[in-house]
Design a protein around this motif. Structure first.
Motif, short mmCIF file in Angstrom:
data_model
loop_
_atom_site.label_atom_id
_atom_site.label_comp_id
_atom_site.label_asym_id
_atom_site.label_seq_id
_atom_site.Cartn_x
_atom_site.Cartn_y
_atom_site.Cartn_z
N GLY A 190 1.12 -1.26 -0.29
CA GLY A 190 0.11 0.15 0.27
C GLY A 190 0.46 1.27 0.26
O GLY A 190 0.65 2.48 -0.36
N ASP A 191 1.69 1.05 0.72
CA ASP A 191 2.89 2.33 1.21
C ASP A 191 3.39 2.48 -0.47
O ASP A 191 3.52 3.64 -0.75
N ALA A 192 4.11 1.41 -1.79
CA ALA A 192 5.01 1.88 -2.26
C ALA A 192 3.69 2.25 -3.41
O ALA A 192 3.81 3.10 -4.48
N LEU A 193 2.06 1.82 -3.29
CA LEU A 193 1.23 2.23 -4.42
C LEU A 193 0.80 3.84 -3.68
O LEU A 193 0.66 4.67 -4.81
N VAL A 194 0.95 3.83 -2.62
CA VAL A 194 0.72 5.69 -2.39
C VAL A 194 1.67 5.99 -3.00
O VAL A 194 1.50 7.77 -3.33
N GLN A 195 2.50 5.62 -2.86
CA GLN A 195 4.03 6.77 -3.52
C GLN A 195 3.92 6.46 -4.77
O GLN A 195 4.52 7.48 -5.04
N ALA A 196 3.68 5.55 -5.45
CA ALA A 196 3.91 5.73 -7.39
C ALA A 196 2.75 7.34 -7.56
O ALA A 196 2.75 7.94 -8.20
N LEU A 197 1.62 7.34 -6.97
CA LEU A 197 0.29 7.55 -6.97
C LEU A 197 1.10 9.78 -6.59
O LEU A 197 0.15 10.41 -7.78
N ASP A 198 1.58 9.52 -5.26
CA ASP A 198 2.28 10.50 -5.41
C ASP A 198 2.59 11.52 -6.89
O ASP A 198 2.85 12.44 -6.75
N ALA A 199 4.03 10.61 -6.85
CA ALA A 199 5.19 10.63 -8.03
C ALA A 199 4.73 10.92 -8.80
O ALA A 199 4.55 12.27 -9.85
N LEU A 200 3.03 10.66 -9.64
CA LEU A 200 2.29 10.30 -10.29
C LEU A 200 1.52 12.21 -10.88
O LEU A 200 1.13 13.18 -11.49
N GLY A 201 0.92 12.69 -8.89
CA GLY A 201 0.19 13.37 -8.40
C GLY A 201 0.60 14.66 -8.68
O GLY A 201 0.48 16.01 -9.05
N PRO A 228 -3.50 8.34 -0.06
CA PRO A 228 -2.77 8.85 1.63
C PRO A 228 -4.29 7.73 2.07
O PRO A 228 -3.55 6.83 3.30
N GLN A 229 -5.50 8.28 2.03
CA GLN A 229 -6.55 7.78 3.09
C GLN A 229 -6.77 6.91 2.94
O GLN A 229 -6.68 5.99 4.37
N LEU A 230 -6.37 5.74 2.05
CA LEU A 230 -6.29 4.17 1.93
C LEU A 230 -5.41 4.05 1.74
O LEU A 230 -5.84 2.55 3.14
N GLY A 231 -4.60 4.30 2.42
CA GLY A 231 -2.99 3.40 2.75
C GLY A 231 -3.23 3.86 4.44
O GLY A 231 -2.81 3.03 4.92
N ALA A 232 -3.56 4.83 4.39
CA ALA A 232 -3.37 4.91 6.18
C ALA A 232 -4.97 4.08 6.52
O ALA A 232 -4.39 2.97 7.89
N THR A 233 -5.82 3.38 5.63
CA THR A 233 -6.90 2.70 6.21
C THR A 233 -6.28 0.95 6.72
O THR A 233 -6.25 0.55 7.35
N LEU A 234 -4.91 0.96 5.51
CA LEU A 234 -4.22 -0.34 5.45
C LEU A 234 -3.76 -0.56 6.93
O LEU A 234 -3.56 -1.15 7.35
N HIS A 235 -2.51 0.54 7.08
CA HIS A 235 -2.19 0.93 8.61
C HIS A 235 -2.84 0.60 9.63
O HIS A 235 -2.46 0.25 10.68
#
Length: 321
Positions: free
Chosen positions: A127-138, A186-193
């Motif tokens: 999840g963290d890696a996916l969020v980081q990818a989406l951050d970079a694309l964002g 990020p909110q989805l990543g937080a839910t996973l944590h």
């Protein structure tokens, strides 16, 4: 884990395609001088190539993390409560101990050290890696959306989206979709944590059930955003005339940092601050200064001479992203 692996493979392919297209753009526009912006305002000169190179580095780093998370995805075969007691009882200790690794090898997943019913790091790291990818694309999408505003006009998507009510518009549709995904991630990543932190007992009550739809949604967002990003990067258009026009808006004041180092020791901070005010051409005002008679004013006000390491940032990009 198989679904997550396959989705991560697809996202990685799109991230690499995005980085490759942006690398081509960075090299093509290596020396195109542009206005750098900080806190939305013109700061100092940079280059279009350096800006794109920064995007590439963000995408490349995200790809490294996603690849590592994908490769670490383990199989799960732990029995009812993580003891494999039924396998031991049926086949013996040696067979039961070797079973999870054999199962993982058959599926092409990583072999787990032990059952991980409540050790949810494979999910949170993915999840963290996916969020980081989406951050970079964002970041890319936000910059493109901003720089494609008509009053700026430096960048444009290859084919903008239309408007049913306003036919003159060419909306940055892909940037909008990518930004939407990046804002939700990020909110989805937080839910996973949160789910991982409440994975109690030997099998959690509710945490798993919150995790599954959350991870699916995060994978969907990453798949969609990365596909749009790859297309956006391949079709991105630059308007050099708009870049040059915006760079010249301040009448040379974008070089105030450089000028301050040269002129403040000669005329003092108060006179220098006054020099920057008003509408008169800055070059003329500097030439009128007796203390500046020996200066190469044209050279001092050439933005191409004050881009620092920007061109080198493009040169340092790897051959393959």
């Amino acid at each position: 884990m198989l679904v997550a692996r396959d989705a991560a493979d697809a996202v990685l392919g799109q991230l690499r395609a995005t980085a490759e297209a942006l690398t081509v753009g960075a090299r093509t526009h290596r020396d195109v001088v542009a206005a750098a912006r900080t806190l939305t305002q013109h700061a100092v000169p940079t280059t279009v190539g350096a800006r794109l190179a920064g995007w590439v580095r963000g995408v490349d780093r995200a790809a490294v993390r996603l690849e590592a998370a994908r490769d670490a995805l383990p199989a799960q075969l732990g029995g009812a409560a993580g003891t494999l007691a039924a396998s031991v009882d049926e086949f013996g200790v040696g067979f039961a101990a070797a079973l999870p690794a054999a199962y993982a090898a058959e599926l092409g997943l990583a072999a787990p050290d032990a059952p991980w019913h409540t050790a949810r790091w494979p999910i949170t790291e993915l999840g963290d890696a996916l969020v980081q990818a989406l951050d970079a694309l964002g970041v890319i999408a936000a910059d493109v959306a901003t720089l494609s505003r008509p009053e700026i006009g430096e960048l444009a998507e290859g084919s903008g989206g239309g408007s049913s009510a306003m036919p003159q518009k060419a909306n940055p549709a892909e940037s909008v979709l990518i930004r939407s995904a990046a804002l939700r991630a990020p909110q989805l990543g937080a839910t996973l944590h949160l789910a991982a932190a409440t994975a109690v007992d030997e099998r959690p009550d509710g945490a798993w059930h919150a995790e599954w739809p959350t991870l699916r949604e995060l994978l969907r967002l990453a798949l969609g955003a990365s596909a749009h990003a790859a297309h956006l990067a391949a079709e991105l258009r630059l308007d050099p005339a708009a870049v040059r026009r915006n760079l010249e808006l301040s009448g040379g004041r974008i070089l105030a940092e450089r000028l301050a180092r040269v002129l403040v020791p000669r005329i003092g901070a108060e006179r220098f601050a006054e020099l920057l005010t008003g509408d008169a051409p800055l070059a003329d005002r500097i030439r009128e200064l007796p203390e500046a008679a020996d200066l190469d004013v044209e050279g001092l006000l050439d933005p191409a001479g004050y881009t620092g390491l920007a061109p080198g940032f493009v040169d340092e990009l790897g051959g393959d992203s």
